[in-house]
Design a protein around this motif. Structure first.
Motif, short mmCIF file in Angstrom:
data_model
loop_
_atom_site.label_atom_id
_atom_site.label_comp_id
_atom_site.label_asym_id
_atom_site.label_seq_id
_atom_site.Cartn_x
_atom_site.Cartn_y
_atom_site.Cartn_z
N HIS A 336 -35.19 -53.58 58.26
CA HIS A 336 -35.76 -52.72 57.30
C HIS A 336 -34.95 -52.38 56.22
O HIS A 336 -35.44 -52.46 54.97
CB HIS A 336 -35.98 -51.10 58.19
N GLY A 337 -33.70 -52.08 56.02
CA GLY A 337 -32.67 -52.10 55.17
C GLY A 337 -32.82 -53.29 54.29
O GLY A 337 -32.75 -52.88 53.03
N ARG A 338 -32.70 -54.51 54.71
CA ARG A 338 -32.79 -55.76 53.86
C ARG A 338 -34.33 -55.84 53.04
O ARG A 338 -34.22 -56.20 51.76
CB ARG A 338 -32.62 -56.84 54.73
N ALA A 339 -35.16 -55.05 53.68
CA ALA A 339 -36.67 -55.33 53.02
C ALA A 339 -36.66 -54.16 51.81
O ALA A 339 -37.14 -54.44 50.60
CB ALA A 339 -37.75 -54.86 53.92
N TRP A 343 -37.35 -54.89 47.98
CA TRP A 343 -38.27 -54.31 46.93
C TRP A 343 -37.68 -53.49 45.81
O TRP A 343 -38.00 -53.88 44.58
CB TRP A 343 -38.90 -53.31 47.65
N ARG A 344 -36.46 -53.21 45.79
CA ARG A 344 -35.59 -52.56 44.81
C ARG A 344 -35.16 -53.43 43.73
O ARG A 344 -35.44 -53.50 42.43
CB ARG A 344 -34.63 -51.79 45.26
N LEU A 345 -34.86 -54.68 44.05
CA LEU A 345 -34.28 -55.68 43.48
C LEU A 345 -35.53 -56.27 42.52
O LEU A 345 -35.49 -56.80 41.21
CB LEU A 345 -33.52 -56.90 44.04
N ARG A 346 -36.52 -56.41 43.26
CA ARG A 346 -37.93 -56.99 42.42
C ARG A 346 -38.30 -56.06 41.35
O ARG A 346 -38.80 -56.61 40.27
CB ARG A 346 -38.70 -57.15 43.45
N GLY A 347 -38.08 -54.63 41.76
CA GLY A 347 -38.67 -53.62 40.45
C GLY A 347 -37.70 -53.80 39.51
O GLY A 347 -38.11 -53.79 38.08
N ALA A 348 -36.41 -53.88 39.53
CA ALA A 348 -35.39 -53.96 38.57
C ALA A 348 -35.54 -55.13 37.77
O ALA A 348 -35.53 -55.31 36.50
CB ALA A 348 -34.12 -53.83 39.21
N LEU A 349 -35.92 -56.30 38.49
CA LEU A 349 -36.15 -57.48 37.82
C LEU A 349 -37.52 -57.39 36.56
O LEU A 349 -37.23 -57.71 35.65
CB LEU A 349 -36.10 -58.63 38.86
#
Length: 448
Positions: A336-339, A343-349
């Motif tokens: 769950h933590g990795r998921a 998602w956070r990295l995808r939003g920042a990208l």
């Protein structure tokens, strides 16, 4: 009447003629002599001849023993030995010396064989060939034995009779050789080398029956002694009777006084072997029982310390289930933590918009290029203007510029510049430099 000769006629001889006559006279008068004396100045060059001198308190006589006679010596000549030489007298013409040409030499006191034996014994003992630490142990019960001896002698019959009577299951190979005479040592050496190369025997027995010291002398050969020492297979020497001791006996790994004794030393009697086997079997049985009892006692002690295996197994199963459950929870939490992080990295990208960042970078690049070109142009024009101004000032101050305005530069014959009229005189030559070209002139008049 014949005239009386007052003086006898002289016979004049050359040195060679005189020494030759002396040689013939000596050899005819002393063709067989025995001479006793002490060996002195002993030497044996590469030719193999032995040169020495015999001396006593009153005289010294040169002697020589040629190679073929030296090979027959039973002992080794040594400095200071008292010997008895048989031979003939001769004269060595090259030096005019009387010398004894020896045919045979005997030691005084001990016999030749005894002296030769003692000399060889001392030499081999000094080399360590008799050292017990060098000798190899014999196998406890050999089953393959090689015998080096004469096939027709009594020694092999006595050996085989005793050997098979005591233990019949021994294979014997007989290597036939001569056991006395000049050829005997060489044949026995070859036998040892052949058997060692074959590798079949576990033990080699070198044997012969009794006889005189001359008959047994082949077993005192130095080459045979060294072959026994070098043999990789244990060697038993059984030569003559119990009172006979040979060099082979001293070098061998085991000495047997007789051929029969050699067989007795090699193998034990069947009944004795059986008793030994039974005794060993009984000891093994007792040791096995004692070992089994000790292991059973140890096993019971371990069982008491371990407890009930079923209870231990049940506890281990519960522990494994608990560990599996905790592992699954930890794994799910980690997933769950990795998921969330993904998602956070995808939003920042997505927010960073690489195409926008690329446009900004391109604009900054164009601005920097323009500023770099302007700065480069200014950096070139400013030094050029300064250089032009300095060149103009330098041109104004140049002597050539002054000459260009109608002035001239006057020098005397030594090239010195003339600044006053008094520095020259009428009739002297001067050089005049103009803005273009030079003039050579003569002073006609000087006005201060």
């Amino acid at each position: 009447m014949e005239p009386l000769e007052l003086f006898t006629r002289r016979e004049i001889l050359t040195v060679s003629e005189l020494v030759g006559r002396l040689k013939r006279l000596t050899e005819q008068s002393f063709d067989f002599v025995w001479v006793e004396g002490e060996v002195s100045g002993l030497r044996q060059p590469a030719s193999g001849h032995i040169y020495f001198a015999l001396k006593d308190q009153g005289a010294l006589l040169r002697a020589v023993l040629f190679k073929h006679q030296a090979a027959l010596l039973r002992f080794r000549l040594e400095e200071g030995q008292q010997v008895l030489c048989q031979g003939r007298l001769s004269v060595y013409q090259a030096r005019g010396e009387v010398q004894l040409v020896a045919d045979s030499i005997e030691p005084r006191g001990a016999g030749a064989l005894a002296l030769a034996f003692e000399q060889l014994r001392r030499r081999l003992e000094a080399e360590g060939l008799f050292d017990p630490a060098r000798k190899r142990p014999l196998p406890e019960l050999p089953t393959r034995v090689a015998v080096v001896t004469s096939p027709s002698g009594a020694a092999i019959r006595d050996f085989l009779h005793v050997l098979h009577r005591r233990f019949a299951r021994v294979a014997v190979a007989v290597y036939p050789v001569k056991v006395q005479g000049e050829q005997a040592p060489g044949e026995m050496i070859q036998a040892l080398q052949d058997l060692a190369a074959w590798g079949w025997p576990q033990v080699i027995v070198l044997t012969r029956g009794g006889g005189s010291p001359e008959d047994l002398w082949a077993f005192n050969d130095e080459g045979l002694a060294r072959a026994i020492a070098a043999c990789p297979i244990p060697v038993v020497s059984a030569v003559g009777h119990e009172i006979d001791v040979s060099i082979s006996d001293l070098v061998a790994d085991l000495r047997a006084p007789t051929p029969s004794a050699a067989a007795e030393l090699l193998v034990k009697e069947g009944a004795e072997l059986l008793r030994r086997i039974q005794a060993v079997a009984a000891r093994l049985l007792r040791a096995g029982r004692r070992l089994l009892s000790d292991r059973r006692r140890d096993l019971r002690a371990l069982a008491r310390g371990l407890g009930d295996p079923r209870r231990i197994l049940a506890d281990q199963r519960l522990r494994v289930d608990d560990l599996l459950s905790r592992g699954m929870h930890a794994l799910q939490a980690g997933l769950h933590g990795r998921a969330r992080e993904t998602w956070r990295l995808r939003g920042a990208l997505w927010a960073s918009r690489p195409d926008r960042r690329l446009a900004i970078i391109q604009a900054r690049q164009r601005d920097l290029a323009f500023r770099l070109a302007a700065a480069g142009q200014g950096a070139v024009q400013t030094p050029r203007a300064r250089w032009q101004a300095l060149a103009g000032r330098l041109q104004a101050l140049s002597p050539l510029a002054v000459l260009g305005r109608g002035f001239a530069l006057v020098q005397d014959e030594q090239g010195r510049v003339l600044r006053r009229a008094q520095e020259t005189a009428p009739g002297r030559r001067v050089k005049v430099r103009l803005a273009q070209g030079r003039l050579g002139a003569r002073v006609e008049e000087v006005e201060p």
